[in-house]
Design a protein around this motif. Structure first.
Motif, PDB file in Angstrom:
ATOM      1  N   ARG A   1      -8.441   1.087  -2.831  1.00 16.25           N
ATOM      2  CA  ARG A   1      -9.314   1.894  -1.981  1.00 16.25           C
ATOM      3  C   ARG A   1      -8.565   2.366  -0.734  1.00 16.25           C
ATOM      4  N   ARG A   2      -7.813   1.450  -0.096  1.00 21.47           N
ATOM      5  CA  ARG A   2      -7.062   1.831   1.113  1.00 21.47           C
ATOM      6  C   ARG A   2      -5.942   2.820   0.777  1.00 21.47           C
ATOM      7  N   THR A   3      -5.316   2.626  -0.372  1.00 22.12           N
ATOM      8  CA  THR A   3      -4.238   3.534  -0.769  1.00 22.12           C
ATOM      9  C   THR A   3      -4.770   4.939  -1.025  1.00 22.12           C
ATOM     10  N   VAL A   4      -5.891   5.024  -1.740  1.00 20.99           N
ATOM     11  CA  VAL A   4      -6.480   6.331  -2.019  1.00 20.99           C
ATOM     12  C   VAL A   4      -6.920   7.004  -0.718  1.00 20.99           C
ATOM     13  N   ASN A   5      -7.430   6.231   0.205  1.00 26.88           N
ATOM     14  CA  ASN A   5      -7.789   6.786   1.512  1.00 26.88           C
ATOM     15  C   ASN A   5      -6.563   7.390   2.197  1.00 26.88           C
ATOM     16  N   THR A   6      -5.413   6.709   2.067  1.00 23.53           N
ATOM     17  CA  THR A   6      -4.172   7.246   2.628  1.00 23.53           C
ATOM     18  C   THR A   6      -3.818   8.572   1.964  1.00 23.53           C
ATOM     19  N   LEU A   7      -3.988   8.667   0.626  1.00 28.77           N
ATOM     20  CA  LEU A   7      -3.710   9.918  -0.069  1.00 28.77           C
ATOM     21  C   LEU A   7      -4.615  11.041   0.431  1.00 28.77           C
ATOM     22  N   CYS A   8      -5.871  10.701   0.678  1.00 32.10           N
ATOM     23  CA  CYS A   8      -6.805  11.709   1.201  1.00 32.10           C
ATOM     24  C   CYS A   8      -6.378  12.167   2.593  1.00 32.10           C
ATOM     25  N   GLN A   9      -5.876  11.245   3.385  1.00 37.32           N
ATOM     26  CA  GLN A   9      -5.411  11.615   4.722  1.00 37.32           C
ATOM     27  C   GLN A   9      -4.169  12.503   4.673  1.00 37.32           C
ATOM     28  N   THR A  10      -3.335  12.332   3.642  1.00 35.54           N
ATOM     29  CA  THR A  10      -2.161  13.196   3.517  1.00 35.54           C
ATOM     30  C   THR A  10      -2.537  14.615   3.134  1.00 35.54           C
ATOM     31  N   GLY A  11      -3.713  14.795   2.511  1.00 40.46           N
ATOM     32  CA  GLY A  11      -4.127  16.095   1.999  1.00 40.46           C
ATOM     33  C   GLY A  11      -3.894  16.252   0.517  1.00 40.46           C
TER      34      GLY A  11
ATOM     35  N   LYS B   1     -10.221   0.686 -12.665  1.00 39.52           N
ATOM     36  CA  LYS B   1      -9.197   0.966 -13.676  1.00 39.52           C
ATOM     37  C   LYS B   1      -7.810   1.038 -13.041  1.00 39.52           C
ATOM     38  N   MET B   2      -7.728   1.628 -11.867  1.00 40.97           N
ATOM     39  CA  MET B   2      -6.431   1.735 -11.194  1.00 40.97           C
ATOM     40  C   MET B   2      -5.949   0.361 -10.736  1.00 40.97           C
ATOM     41  N   ALA B   3      -6.868  -0.474 -10.266  1.00 44.96           N
ATOM     42  CA  ALA B   3      -6.484  -1.824  -9.847  1.00 44.96           C
ATOM     43  C   ALA B   3      -5.897  -2.598 -11.015  1.00 44.96           C
TER      44      ALA B   3
ATOM     45  N   LYS C   1      -4.510  -1.230 -13.748  1.00 47.42           N
ATOM     46  CA  LYS C   1      -3.270  -0.594 -14.174  1.00 47.42           C
ATOM     47  C   LYS C   1      -2.095  -0.967 -13.281  1.00 47.42           C
ATOM     48  N   TYR C   2      -2.331  -0.956 -11.951  1.00 42.02           N
ATOM     49  CA  TYR C   2      -1.232  -1.195 -11.013  1.00 42.02           C
ATOM     50  C   TYR C   2      -1.159  -2.652 -10.541  1.00 42.02           C
ATOM     51  N   GLN C   3      -2.058  -3.481 -11.071  1.00 47.78           N
ATOM     52  CA  GLN C   3      -2.051  -4.927 -10.797  1.00 47.78           C
ATOM     53  C   GLN C   3      -2.129  -5.242  -9.303  1.00 47.78           C
ATOM     54  N   VAL C   4      -3.103  -4.600  -8.672  1.00 49.57           N
ATOM     55  CA  VAL C   4      -3.403  -4.876  -7.268  1.00 49.57           C
ATOM     56  C   VAL C   4      -4.919  -5.027  -7.144  1.00 49.57           C
ATOM     57  N   SER C   5      -5.372  -5.402  -5.961  1.00 50.50           N
ATOM     58  CA  SER C   5      -6.806  -5.572  -5.749  1.00 50.50           C
ATOM     59  C   SER C   5      -7.499  -4.221  -5.608  1.00 50.50           C
ATOM     60  N   VAL C   6      -8.789  -4.219  -5.828  1.00 46.60           N
ATOM     61  CA  VAL C   6      -9.579  -2.995  -5.662  1.00 46.60           C
ATOM     62  C   VAL C   6      -9.527  -2.517  -4.214  1.00 46.60           C
ATOM     63  N   SER C   7      -9.536  -3.451  -3.278  1.00 46.66           N
ATOM     64  CA  SER C   7      -9.474  -3.068  -1.860  1.00 46.66           C
ATOM     65  C   SER C   7      -8.150  -2.382  -1.533  1.00 46.66           C
ATOM     66  N   THR C   8      -7.044  -2.842  -2.147  1.00 45.95           N
ATOM     67  CA  THR C   8      -5.750  -2.187  -1.935  1.00 45.95           C
ATOM     68  C   THR C   8      -5.773  -0.771  -2.494  1.00 45.95           C
TER      69      THR C   8
ATOM     70  N   ARG D   1       0.827  -1.208   0.000  1.00 45.95           N
ATOM     71  CA  ARG D   1       0.000   0.000   0.000  1.00 45.95           C
ATOM     72  C   ARG D   1       0.859   1.256   0.000  1.00 45.95           C
ATOM     73  N   TYR D   2       1.918   1.265   0.805  1.00 42.87           N
ATOM     74  CA  TYR D   2       2.754   2.453   0.883  1.00 42.87           C
ATOM     75  C   TYR D   2       3.582   2.632  -0.378  1.00 42.87           C
ATOM     76  N   ASP D   3       4.068   1.544  -0.961  1.00 37.57           N
ATOM     77  CA  ASP D   3       4.782   1.656  -2.237  1.00 37.57           C
ATOM     78  C   ASP D   3       3.874   2.263  -3.300  1.00 37.57           C
ATOM     79  N   LEU D   4       2.622   1.837  -3.333  1.00 39.21           N
ATOM     80  CA  LEU D   4       1.677   2.365  -4.308  1.00 39.21           C
ATOM     81  C   LEU D   4       1.344   3.828  -4.004  1.00 39.21           C
ATOM     82  N   ALA D   5       1.222   4.171  -2.732  1.00 40.28           N
ATOM     83  CA  ALA D   5       0.958   5.568  -2.361  1.00 40.28           C
ATOM     84  C   ALA D   5       2.103   6.465  -2.824  1.00 40.28           C
ATOM     85  N   PHE D   6       3.349   6.002  -2.649  1.00 45.54           N
ATOM     86  CA  PHE D   6       4.494   6.786  -3.117  1.00 45.54           C
ATOM     87  C   PHE D   6       4.437   6.971  -4.629  1.00 45.54           C
ATOM     88  N   ARG D   7       4.100   5.907  -5.337  1.00 48.61           N
ATOM     89  CA  ARG D   7       4.055   5.984  -6.797  1.00 48.61           C
ATOM     90  C   ARG D   7       2.981   6.968  -7.253  1.00 48.61           C
TER      91      ARG D   7
END
Length: 487
Positions: free
Chosen positions: A287-297, A274-276, A278-285, A247-253
């Protein structure tokens, strides 16, 4: 549960290698579970899971009320084969990482030694009395603790574990290891540390390390096996071992692509599906990654429309300072600043002294473009990415790419703060000065320029976090491993 599993695997790996290297022999006892809980900073169930795995594979015996005993009978030829395979899989990365540590770990060690008081010197003098492999390990660990920077401790653990150093004490693989030599080395170092002669301390640390490398090459070099690229084990820096690394590797990317890449000119992210894909991860991953981006601002979820992103130069939301994950990541952001401050000069000199003029022109071109487009706020990032791509040492490339990823957490701080005139002026000046030094091929001037910018910017970042409720001690998180298991 995933975090507990990761730590259970780490504990299993630690003792598996110590047994296979011959550090623990048949009949030796492992530390008690409560000691392991304290030293690895985990729950008893996590430790027990690791020990049960070792027991199921026939390495140890476990009985309530009795010490955990090693059962594995290690034959000399088997140990030699294991060690040879271990180093053959890592040999190119092993040699590279030793060279990289001269530019990363040695400056950090010297800074730790600078901060020692008389009580600290008495402690390392005590370690020098025996000079065993564990005492040498504790010497470096104790010194780095003076930095009060868990990221530095994490890097030391990852690199020494990769090289097999924590498992060396009794192993025949380190047959040339001499406690007498280590005692003499430590005592000589202490002599110059007390005299505050840091140039000699640095020279001694480098000389000792290079001598160890030479002896390793003499011991193993002629027997190292030629393996395929697929069989080789690369060095990786697992910063988020206690959290879902994917999740964090994807958030950095995604943060990189929002600010520097393909999402820079867009207002919204694609759909989760579409992102799942493109990045070859699950939809749940996703969703959690995007939530992390929202928390960063850096992003904002808008019902019925999707995820809005704030690209470079746009004001964004403030980070969610109530989120423990965000607070932890911002603490890493501050710690990464310090790692850069103490290592950037040597890394910059090494890099710019080795690359071609054409490669130097690439960095100069990026800095010039930043001046022309008014994007000098990204000039430091350009420098980090440049090191991460062009350094002749893979270890430096891995470490500086890791530091760049941690720096991404900090951009929303600036973008949401509003008035950042001092920081903007500092980055403008850095870009102009760095560009002029590159044009003149002034390698030392470039190294000093990077150090001066980082030293100037660090107080801004630290003060901002203090003003938003992240206390000083929270920026200095306790590392998960204390490395006193053999005390």
């Amino acid at each position: 549960m995933q975090n507990e599993q990761d730590f259970s695997n780490l504990i299993y790996e630690y003792f598996f290698l110590r047994i296979r290297f011959g550090y623990y022999r048949c009949g030796d006892s492992l530390p008690p579970i409560d000691t392991l809980c304290r030293e690895f900073n985990v729950a008893p169930l996590t430790v027990t899971a690791a020990l049960r795995r070792l027991r199921s594979e026939g390495f140890i015996s476990m009985h309530n009320g009795r010490p955990t005993m090693v059962l594995y009978q290690l034959k000399e030829r088997e140990e030699e084969e294991f060690c040879l395979r271990f180093f053959s899989e890592r040999w190119p990365a092993f040699m590279d990482l030793y060279a990289s540590s001269e530019l990363i770990l040695v400056p950090l060690e010297i800074e730790g030694l600078r901060r020692m008081d008389d009580g600290d010197l008495a402690e390392i003098s005590r370690l020098a009395k025996w000079g065993d492999a564990d005492d040498l390990l504790h010497f470096f660990w104790f010194t780095l603790q003076k930095l009060d920077n868990p990221l530095a401790l994490n890097l030391f653990w990852e690199s020494t574990q990769f090289m097999g150093f924590p498992f060396a004490k009794k192993s025949r693989a380190y047959g040339s290891y001499s406690p007498g030599i280590v005692r003499r080395r430590l005592n000589k170092l202490i002599q110059y540390i007390k005299a505050r002669d840091w140039n000699t301390v640095r020279e001694l640390l480098l000389r000792y390390q290079r001598d160890d490398v030479r002896r390793m090459v003499e011991a193993f070099g002629k027997d190292i096996r030629s393996l395929t690229k697929e069989e080789m084990v690369p060095f990786t820096w697992r910063i988020y071992r206690e959290r879902p690394q994917v999740r964090y590797d994807l958030a950095f990317r995604l943060l990189h692509e929002i600010y520097m890449g393909e999402y820079r000119e867009k207002d919204f992210l694609p759909s989760y599906e579409k992102m799942a894909q493109k990045y070859q991860v699950s939809v749940s991953t996703i969703r959690r990654t995007v939530n992390t981006l929202c928390q960063t601002g850096a992003a904002r979820a808008i019902n019925g429309r999707g995820t809005q992103i704030f690209t470079a130069g746009q004001p964004c939301d403030a980070p969610d300072f109530e989120s423990p994950a965000i607070r932890r990541s911002l603490a890493y952001f501050v710690q990464s600043f310090e790692l850069l401050i103490y290592t950037c000069e040597g890394v910059t000199r090494s890099l710019l002294s080795s690359v071609s003029q054409a490669d130097k022109d690439i960095l100069a071109g990026e800095l010039k473009n930043n001046l022309l487009t008014g994007r000098t706020e990204f000039s430091l990032w350009c420098y980090l990415l440049y090191v991460g791509k062009y350094s002749p040492l893979e270890g430096i490339r891995v470490i500086y790419r890791g530091i760049y990823s941690l720096f991404l957490w900090g951009y929303p701080l600036k973008a949401s703060f509003g008035n950042s005139e001092r920081a903007d002026n500092a980055l403008m000046h850095f870009t102009e000065l760095m560009l002029s030094k590159l044009v003149k091929n002034d390698v030392d001037g470039c190294a000093v320029t990077v150090r001066e910018l980082l030293s100037q910017m660090f107080p801004y970042a630290r003060q901002y976090l203090l003003e938003h409720g992240i206390k000083e001690e929270e920026m200095r998180l306790t590392p998960c491993i204390h490395l006193q298991l053999t005390t």
